[in-house]
Design an enzyme around this catalytic site. Structure first.
Site, short mmCIF file in Angstrom:
data_model
loop_
_atom_site.label_atom_id
_atom_site.label_comp_id
_atom_site.label_asym_id
_atom_site.label_seq_id
_atom_site.Cartn_x
_atom_site.Cartn_y
_atom_site.Cartn_z
N GLU A 193 3.87 12.74 100.51
CA GLU A 193 3.98 12.61 102.03
C GLU A 193 4.78 11.53 102.51
O GLU A 193 4.46 10.49 102.05
CB GLU A 193 2.52 12.55 102.85
CG GLU A 193 2.80 12.70 104.21
CD GLU A 193 1.51 13.25 104.91
OE1 GLU A 193 0.52 13.75 104.35
OE2 GLU A 193 1.20 12.83 106.28
N LYS A 313 -8.94 7.04 105.99
CA LYS A 313 -8.22 7.58 107.03
C LYS A 313 -9.29 8.58 107.80
O LYS A 313 -9.61 9.61 107.21
CB LYS A 313 -6.98 8.14 107.04
CG LYS A 313 -6.67 8.90 108.27
CD LYS A 313 -5.05 9.63 107.82
CE LYS A 313 -4.53 10.16 109.05
NZ LYS A 313 -3.07 10.60 109.02
N GLU A 317 -5.68 11.86 113.21
CA GLU A 317 -5.01 13.08 113.09
C GLU A 317 -5.50 14.21 112.14
O GLU A 317 -4.99 14.69 111.30
CB GLU A 317 -3.54 12.50 112.10
CG GLU A 317 -2.62 11.44 113.16
CD GLU A 317 -1.39 11.07 112.35
OE1 GLU A 317 -1.50 11.22 110.96
OE2 GLU A 317 -0.50 10.68 112.95
N ARG A 350 -8.89 2.28 107.74
CA ARG A 350 -7.83 2.42 108.42
C ARG A 350 -8.24 2.33 109.87
O ARG A 350 -8.95 3.13 110.52
CB ARG A 350 -6.80 3.49 107.97
CG ARG A 350 -6.53 3.62 106.74
CD ARG A 350 -5.48 4.47 106.45
NE ARG A 350 -4.00 4.51 106.67
CZ ARG A 350 -3.39 5.11 107.26
NH1 ARG A 350 -3.93 6.35 107.69
NH2 ARG A 350 -1.99 4.93 107.76
N ASP A 391 3.24 3.05 115.33
CA ASP A 391 3.39 3.76 114.02
C ASP A 391 4.67 3.55 113.24
O ASP A 391 5.40 4.19 113.38
CB ASP A 391 3.41 5.25 114.24
CG ASP A 391 3.15 6.04 112.99
OD1 ASP A 391 3.11 5.39 112.04
OD2 ASP A 391 3.01 7.30 112.91
N GLU A 413 -1.09 -3.24 107.08
CA GLU A 413 -0.50 -1.94 106.39
C GLU A 413 1.04 -1.98 106.88
O GLU A 413 1.09 -1.95 108.06
CB GLU A 413 -1.44 -0.75 106.95
CG GLU A 413 -0.61 0.41 106.20
CD GLU A 413 -1.60 1.46 106.50
OE1 GLU A 413 -2.65 1.76 106.88
OE2 GLU A 413 -1.11 2.74 106.13
N GLU A 419 10.06 6.07 106.49
CA GLU A 419 9.82 7.48 107.56
C GLU A 419 10.61 7.21 108.59
O GLU A 419 11.27 8.06 109.21
CB GLU A 419 8.32 7.29 107.75
CG GLU A 419 8.22 8.86 108.68
CD GLU A 419 6.63 8.69 109.02
OE1 GLU A 419 5.74 7.75 108.46
OE2 GLU A 419 6.25 9.68 109.75
N TRP A 569 2.81 12.79 120.91
CA TRP A 569 3.80 13.14 119.91
C TRP A 569 5.12 13.46 120.40
O TRP A 569 6.11 14.22 119.52
CB TRP A 569 3.33 14.38 119.01
CG TRP A 569 1.89 14.04 118.00
CD1 TRP A 569 1.41 12.66 117.91
CD2 TRP A 569 1.22 14.76 117.39
NE1 TRP A 569 0.49 12.84 116.91
CE2 TRP A 569 0.25 14.08 116.77
CE3 TRP A 569 1.19 16.14 117.16
CZ2 TRP A 569 -0.82 14.42 115.79
CZ3 TRP A 569 0.35 16.67 116.15
CH2 TRP A 569 -0.64 15.95 115.38
O1 GCW Z 1 3.43 7.61 110.28
C1 GCW Z 1 2.25 8.78 110.23
C2 GCW Z 1 2.90 9.56 109.56
C3 GCW Z 1 2.01 10.60 108.75
C4 GCW Z 1 0.97 9.64 108.18
C5 GCW Z 1 0.02 8.91 109.38
C6 GCW Z 1 -0.83 7.87 108.83
C7 GCW Z 1 -0.57 9.77 106.04
O2 GCW Z 1 3.92 10.56 110.15
O3 GCW Z 1 2.54 11.48 107.55
O4 GCW Z 1 -0.22 10.35 107.44
O5 GCW Z 1 1.34 8.19 109.89
O6 GCW Z 1 -0.49 6.72 108.60
O7 GCW Z 1 -2.02 8.25 108.51
#
Ligand code: GCW
Length: 728
Positions: A193, A313, A317, A350, A391, A413, A419, A569
């Site tokens: 991912e 986690k 999400e 997390r 993020d 983290e 990404e 989002w």
């Molecule tokens: O940035 C987002 C990402 C997800 C990711 C999430 C997270 C692993 O788009 O893909 O999932 O953060 O950090 O949990």
């Protein structure tokens, strides 16, 4: 040069590899420079440096009783073979030539006299010193434990790779942060991912029987930086990772990594007691659930005695978590912490949590969720906090939780995989981003309460400390998907060891080891790297804009993204642009996110005249005419920044073109091609963003600015169903 056969009789494992490498070193770089060797290429040093180094390189005097002792001396042997073309004698007692002396006071009588010098070093720290033992001039690599010696060897090799003198050598190093961990977002089917470097390195299908030699090179690379932990699987976890079969596979990787000082961790799915345990609930207060996790921990430690612990986690999400049962994050974290505690394991819980049903500013949610739990978490829990409150954006202010939970060890983290920074194709060196966050002053306990002092535990006196980087590693030949993305793995590791280092110095080491020691290469490439992050910020999200990328896969611009399952989002939620102005009002008159920071920081962010312009639109909604420091109105400045970002990439291209012939052709071509992609995508970002914002404000472009190549509808129509790395 010593004859290549010298000392062969005394040679054990690794000797023939060394011979082969030495032969290669003598014949020049006969192998292809495809990036596989990372910063551990060990190509011959120039004659002047080599002369000095060779004086010491007649012998390696080192113990060989443990696996770590063996890999330390093998690595030095490999390095010397490549760098100097020599094959030193491997000995356990001091002979009569110049020598590198490796060991701990327990493992080597030659190191025992340095015992007192080692006292001030922490675990895994080391001492490098030029010394005289009897009549002999030696270089000592001494530590309190075997892993420290291994780290010292890598440091010594780095000095030689970068051409440093070993005369009057006196280096003392101790890691500032205890747990220096890579988080792999690797799924069990081999998909990564947000990974842009091919598939997962872990071949779960052939483990545990087949151990790909690449696992060893992975461990060497990490050990060379002092990275000492690896979370093998995605935080969007599959419960099967905790099943007996997969635990045996993980145990095999742990066996491979152990000599290199790397512990294995696993992401734990909170609902695993239901999915693989057959229970009806995963409620953390349920005694059966508690028993299940205790037994699971016992099972894991029977297979992996030095297992690091769980990364979780939860309630984020769509992932399961304690809130599914009306319990708190503390209940969830403590459940796992209690199961691991008897074995010495830790939980990395997390803080990347934001709720579905809360209309609160997304940037405030993690803080609101966790700040009240300070003091409620077990002693073996670390709270893993992303560097910024949203993020992993190209630029964010530091996360307000840093400094706000003095009774809880907070770990950083970072995302190493890019990404939100152009995937693997864009040359964006993340050292400056990491440095900016680590050096940011939270002011939590007065001045100099930097984020680094929070996460290294020194600000609030925590022995447990940690830092994680979401790995950018895959099975691509370059490991990271591009040559320059290796620098981000490298910089993460070096800053994890010592967050006070400078990103520029780290880049200089990396370039010298990865491409060339020639200052005519190092200087321009370092300059290019140091400017690259700001370039990306400029062409993607200047002046504090954030989260304006395309939906889902996050490839390319998408400032028009609107609608869908949840407002936070979308892009329009974050930029809030309209006819009159742009930016998210997080001041005391808006969402009041500023109040989550210490008062001195809050005041600065709250004040439109004092907030750094780089964060203006993160904290303020301002009119398009807002006057900027440059004297330009905001709209003109915004367009100027976008264009400047594109120009910066063109400057990088020009710099790289000039290096043709100074960098091996294979890698030069690869980087040049990726820079072309980056140039075109920078233009795409600029044009799409300008077209979109212009469609809202109806303003003319500033004088001299070129209109976007296409109408807005064109940019909006672009679809990339196969963009890599999408979550699934
Ligand atoms: O940035 C987002 C990402 C997800 C990711 C999430 C997270 C692993 O788009 O893909 O999932 O953060 O950090 O949990």
């Amino acid at each position: 040069m010593l004859p290549l056969t010298s000392g062969l009789g005394d040679r054990r494992r690794g000797g023939w590899l060394g011979v082969a490498l030495a032969l290669l070193a003598c014949t020049g770089t006969a192998w292809a420079e495809d990036g596989y060797a990372l910063w551990m290429r060990y190509v011959p040093v120039d004659a002047t440096s080599a002369g000095g180094y060779r004086a010491h390189a007649q012998e390696i005097v080192a113990p060989d009783r443990t696996a770590t002792q063996r890999v330390a001396r093998e690595e030095l042997e490999r390095g010397l073979a490549g760098l100097l073309g020599v094959m030193p004698r491997l000995r356990t007692t001091l002979g009569d030539g110049g020598a590198f002396v490796l060991g701990t006071p327990q493992s080597s009588p030659w190191v025992a006299p340095f015992r007192r010098d080692l006292q001030a070093l922490g675990d895994q720290g080391y001492l490098l010193r030029s010394a005289r033992i009897g009549e002999r001039d030696v270089i000592v690599v001494a530590a309190r434990d075997d892993v420290g010696v291994l780290y010292g060897v890598f440091h010594l090799l780095r000095l030689m790779q970068t051409g440093a003198s070993l005369d009057r050598l006196e280096v003392r190093e101790s890691p500032a942060i205890a747990r220096r961990v890579l988080n792999h977002w690797d799924n069990l089917d081999g998909y990564v991912e947000r990974g842009y470097a091919g598939g997962s390195l872990w071949d779960w299908h052939t483990l545990p029987d087949w151990q790909d030699p690449r696992y060893i090179d992975y461990a060497r690379a990490n050990a060379s930086l002092g990275i000492n932990g690896s979370v093998l699987n995605n935080v969007n976890a599959n419960a099967l990772s905790l099943s007996p079969d997969y635990l045996r596979k993980a145990a095999t990787l742990a066996d491979v990594f152990r000599p290199y000082g790397i512990r294995v961790y696993l992401s734990a799915r909170f609902s695993a007691p239901i999915e693989i345990g057959g229970l009806a609930t995963a409620d953390p207060l349920d005694p059966d659930v508690q028993r299940w996790w205790r037994k699971k921990a016992d099972e894991i430690y029977a297979l992996i005695p030095d297992f690091g612990g769980f990364l979780v986690k939860a309630n984020s999400e769509g992932q399961p978590g304690p809130q599914d049962y009306g319990r708190s994050h503390a209940d969830g974290a403590n459940l796992l912490a209690d199961a691991l505690a008897p074995h010495g394991g830790v939980v990395m819980w997390r803080a990347f949590v934001y709720a579905h049903d809360v209309p609160e500013d997304r940037a405030k949610q993690a803080y609101n969720e966790f700040v009240g739990l300070d003091g409620a978490l077990r002693r073996n829990v670390l709270l893993q906090v992303k560097n910024g409150p949203i993020d992993f954006q190209p630029r964010e202010p530091f996360h307000p939780l840093f400094g706000a939970m003095p009774r809880t060890p907070l770990m950083m983290e970072f995302q190493i995989t890019k990404e939100y920074l152009g995937f693997a194709t864009h040359l964006v060196y993340l050292g400056p981003l990491y440095e900016e966050v680590l050096h940011a002053d939270t002011q939590a306990r007065g001045p100099d309460s930097t984020v680094a002092t929070v996460i290294d535990g020194s600000l609030d006196g925590h022995a447990l400390s940690g830092i994680a980087g979401v790995a950018n590693i895959g099975d691509d030949r370059t490991w990271s998907g591009s040559h320059f993305d290796q620098a981000n793995w490298y910089a993460f590791g070096r800053l994890a060891w010592n967050p006070r280092q400078s990103a520029r110095d780290i880049a200089a080491d990396w370039v010298a080891m990865t491409f060339s020691r020639d200052p005519d290469v190092v200087t321009p490439v370092v300059d290019m790297m140091m400017a690259s992050r700001e370039a990306a910020v400029d062409y993607m999200t200047p002046l504090g804009l954030h989260h304006v990328m395309a939906r889902g896969h996050h490839y390319g611009p998408g400032p028009w993204v609107d609608g869908g399952p949840r407002a936070d989002w979308t892009s329009v939620y974050y930029h809030r642009a309209d006819r009159d102005g742009i930016g998210f009002d997080r001041t005391s008159h808006g969402s009041d996110a500023v109040s989550q920071y210490a008062p001195a920081v809050a005041r600065e962010f709250d004040d439109v005249d004092r907030v750094p312009e780089s964060l203006l639109l993160w904290f303020h909604h301002v009119p398009w005419e807002h006057r900027m420091a440059s004297g330009r109105p905001l709209w003109d400045e915004l367009v100027h920044r976008y264009t400047h970002g594109v120009r910066s990439v063109e400057t990088m291209q020009a710099t790289w073109d000039r290096l043709q012939g100074r960098v091996d052709a294979e890698r030069h071509r690869h980087v040049a091609a990726f820079l072309r992609i980056q140039r075109n995508e920078a233009q795409w970002w600029r044009d799409a963003s300008v077209a979109y914002f212009q469609s809202l404000n109806g303003r003319a472009l500033p004088a001299g600015e070129t209109p976007p190549a296409h109408p807005l509808a064109y940019y909006e129509s672009l679809q990339f169903p196969f963009a890599p790395g999408d979550g699934r």
